[in-house]
Scaffold this motif. Structure first.
Motif, PDB file in Angstrom:
ATOM      1  N   LEU A 257       0.184  -2.743   7.732  1.00  0.00           N
ATOM      2  CA  LEU A 257       0.837  -2.931   6.434  1.00  0.00           C
ATOM      3  C   LEU A 257       2.244  -3.428   6.713  1.00  0.00           C
ATOM      4  O   LEU A 257       2.993  -2.789   7.468  1.00  0.00           O
ATOM      5  N   GLN A 261       4.610  -4.490   1.812  1.00  0.00           N
ATOM      6  CA  GLN A 261       3.551  -3.593   1.347  1.00  0.00           C
ATOM      7  C   GLN A 261       4.016  -2.136   1.384  1.00  0.00           C
ATOM      8  O   GLN A 261       3.715  -1.349   0.483  1.00  0.00           O
ATOM      9  N   MET A 262       4.766  -1.769   2.418  1.00  0.00           N
ATOM     10  CA  MET A 262       5.226  -0.373   2.526  1.00  0.00           C
ATOM     11  C   MET A 262       6.190  -0.026   1.392  1.00  0.00           C
ATOM     12  O   MET A 262       6.186   1.107   0.895  1.00  0.00           O
ATOM     13  N   MET A 265       3.969   0.758  -1.389  1.00  0.00           N
ATOM     14  CA  MET A 265       3.299   2.041  -1.174  1.00  0.00           C
ATOM     15  C   MET A 265       4.193   3.195  -1.622  1.00  0.00           C
ATOM     16  O   MET A 265       3.736   4.143  -2.267  1.00  0.00           O
ATOM     17  N   ASN A 266       5.469   3.126  -1.273  1.00  0.00           N
ATOM     18  CA  ASN A 266       6.390   4.198  -1.650  1.00  0.00           C
ATOM     19  C   ASN A 266       6.638   4.235  -3.155  1.00  0.00           C
ATOM     20  O   ASN A 266       6.824   5.310  -3.734  1.00  0.00           O
ATOM     21  N   THR A 269       3.152   5.616  -4.554  1.00  0.00           N
ATOM     22  CA  THR A 269       2.890   7.000  -4.112  1.00  0.00           C
ATOM     23  C   THR A 269       4.181   7.569  -3.540  1.00  0.00           C
ATOM     24  O   THR A 269       4.378   7.586  -2.321  1.00  0.00           O
ATOM     25  N   ALA A 325      -4.185   6.300   0.092  1.00  0.00           N
ATOM     26  CA  ALA A 325      -3.001   5.445  -0.074  1.00  0.00           C
ATOM     27  C   ALA A 325      -3.289   4.036   0.425  1.00  0.00           C
ATOM     28  O   ALA A 325      -2.923   3.038  -0.224  1.00  0.00           O
ATOM     29  N   ARG A 326      -3.978   3.928   1.567  1.00  0.00           N
ATOM     30  CA  ARG A 326      -4.329   2.598   2.087  1.00  0.00           C
ATOM     31  C   ARG A 326      -5.290   1.874   1.150  1.00  0.00           C
ATOM     32  O   ARG A 326      -5.128   0.677   0.885  1.00  0.00           O
ATOM     33  N   ALA A 329      -3.831   0.006  -1.818  1.00  0.00           N
ATOM     34  CA  ALA A 329      -2.809  -0.976  -1.440  1.00  0.00           C
ATOM     35  C   ALA A 329      -2.606  -2.040  -2.520  1.00  0.00           C
ATOM     36  O   ALA A 329      -1.464  -2.476  -2.759  1.00  0.00           O
ATOM     37  N   ALA A 332      -0.566  -0.567  -5.206  1.00  0.00           N
ATOM     38  CA  ALA A 332       0.780  -0.385  -4.677  1.00  0.00           C
ATOM     39  C   ALA A 332       1.527  -1.717  -4.642  1.00  0.00           C
ATOM     40  O   ALA A 332       2.722  -1.786  -4.961  1.00  0.00           O
TER      41      ALA A 332
END
Length: 464
Positions: A257, A261-262, A265-266, A269, A325-326, A329, A332
């Protein structure tokens, strides 16, 4: 055939199917709309009706009625495909196999199961829980196994356990003329004739409708350990993966990721709270001792490339949270631009070319001015873009399509493929000539030989 003739033939088809299926044939607008789209950014198109068969014989009869009237047929699982596979671009009958959802046999000693096409991977694994076995192909969505076979689905476990191509032993298929055939057998190998099973895997409903599958199972591992870890660059993360694979480390899952993308994600989530740097999400399967050795080896390899912020998920709840979580994506990614639509694309290259392919892709993303986070099953060289656009802005959509085209061309340049697991449908069809050359013409010949009336999911995969 004129439009009036088509309308007359569709009316006759629906009348014949209504007499046969009764209320299991729907012409309601809501049901038709549900079967007129998938998860792709592709223009929807309505079927003339939706049929809900419950047996192979009913599927065969539906197909024969449609063949008699030259009416298009589009097989439908749950509509989670990503390249317009189930969109009935020429109308016709959508054949929904969701009611064919029985697990017919679990052969524990032979490590296989026989299922109807409407069985989902989640349903099968729930039934397998007490046996100590598992079905391993995990594309994220709780898709039907028939749809997964038809699109040659893959997922996070493919680096160790393979894709649907490796995990389907045999199938029952209804051909476009209504004949029922069986391909393959429950033996683990055979050299008897053409490999018809693998002809239909990935055929996307253009050659027939899958009505039964025999799939491989694996033993549930004694120990499972998952983790996330951060790197300063995508190159460092990819180089870690390449070296881990080259040294023979048996990774069960290894996902990339990027930093964009991270960030998403944050946002999506918040309690994930991971550094906004390129990450690997990893998982090890085996015995307690074996997993310990794998972890030790991976940490040493990753250390050579500046890994940081290892976070281990040792219990089932934490692992499930990590992989959920993945799997989220895409949602996210959309959190980076609320209200946006994602134009999704994927490609796959030899892993030695992965770092350079992603580097060029990120340069093209920057040049486009669009937001397009990257996630990937890097253990097998496959990565995905979620290109975020305003659905009401044609200029942005065009830029997104151009970006996706550039990524596809880059993958081909490095000896890869324009799709590692999304499939062709209508979305990737424009690149098939570039990838396959004259072999694409052979695919069209096979289609014509099996489906001379061109009624089975027309306008997908090949030219007709």
């Amino acid at each position: 055939m004129t439009d009036n003739q088509k309308t007359t033939d569709r009316t006759k088809t629906i009348e014949a199917l209504r007499e046969f299926l009764g209320d299991r044939l729907s012409i309601g607008s809501t049901i038709r709309e549900m079967h007129g789209r998938d998860e792709a950014y592709s223009p929807p198109a309505l079927p003339d009706a939706v049929a809900f068969p419950e047996t192979t014989e009913e599927v065969a009869r539906i197909v024969r009625i449609c063949a008699d009237h030259r009416c298009p047929i589009v097989p439908f699982g749950i509509g989670s495909s990503l390249e317009g596979h189930v969109i009935p671009v020429k109308g016709g009958i959508s054949v929904d196999t969701s009611r064919m959802n029985r697990i017919l046999a679990i052969n524990e000693r032979d490590l296989d199961a026989v299922v109807q096409p409407g069985v989902t991977r989640g349903q099968l694994n729930e039934d397998l829980r007490a046996t100590g076995l598992m079905f391993t192909v995990d594309p994220g969505a709780d898709a039907t196994l028939g749809g997964m076979a038809a699109t040659r689905a893959s997922g996070t476990n493919a680096v160790r356990y393979g894709t649907m191509r490796e995990n389907v032993l045999a199938m029952e298929v209804v051909l476009p003329d209504g004949r029922i055939i069986e391909t393959g057998c429950r033996a683990r190998k055979s050299s008897a004739g053409y490999d018809l099973t693998h002809l239909f895997i990935g055929s996307e409903g253009t050659l027939g409708i899958i009505t039964r599958l025999t799939v491989r199972l694996f033993g549930q591992p004694e120990a499972i350990l998952a983790a996330t870890c951060a790197f300063d660059s995508v190159d460092a993360a990819v180089d870690t993966v390449i070296l881990a694979i080259q040294t023979g480390l048996p990774m069960a899952r290894i996902e990339l990721l990027d930093e964009i993308q991270m960030k998403g994600m944050n946002l999506f989530t918040p309690d994930l709270n991971l550094p906004e740097k390129p990450h690997l999400f990893i998982e090890f399967h085996g015995t307690e001792a074996g997993v310990g050795e794998q972890v030790e080896s991976f940490e040493a390899i990753a250390g050579e490339f500046g890994v940081s912020d290892f976070r281990w998920a040792r219990n089932t709840e934490d692992r499930n949270k990590l992989w959920q979580a993945r799997h989220n994506a895409y949602f996210a990614a959309k959190a980076l631009r609320p209200g946006a639509t994602g134009v999704l694309t994927d490609c796959c290259v030899p892993i030695s070319a992965l770092a350079e392919t992603i580097k060029r892709t990120k340069q093209e993303i920057a040049a486009s001015g669009l937001i397009a986070p990257i996630v990937g099953h890097v253990g097998d060289g496959n990565f995905h873009l979620s290109i975020l656009v305003d659905r009401d802005d044609p200029a942005e959509i065009e830029k997104a399509k151009n970006l996706a085209a550039t990524v596809n061309r880059t993958a081909l340049e490095f000896g890869g493929t324009v799709t590692g697991e999304h499939g062709v449908g209508t979305g990737k069809k424009a690149y098939m000539r570039d990838q396959h050359g004259e072999a694409w013409d052979l695919m069209a010949q096979l289609k014509r030989a099996i489906d001379p009336l061109s009624i089975m999911n027309p306008s997908k995969v090949v030219e007709e």
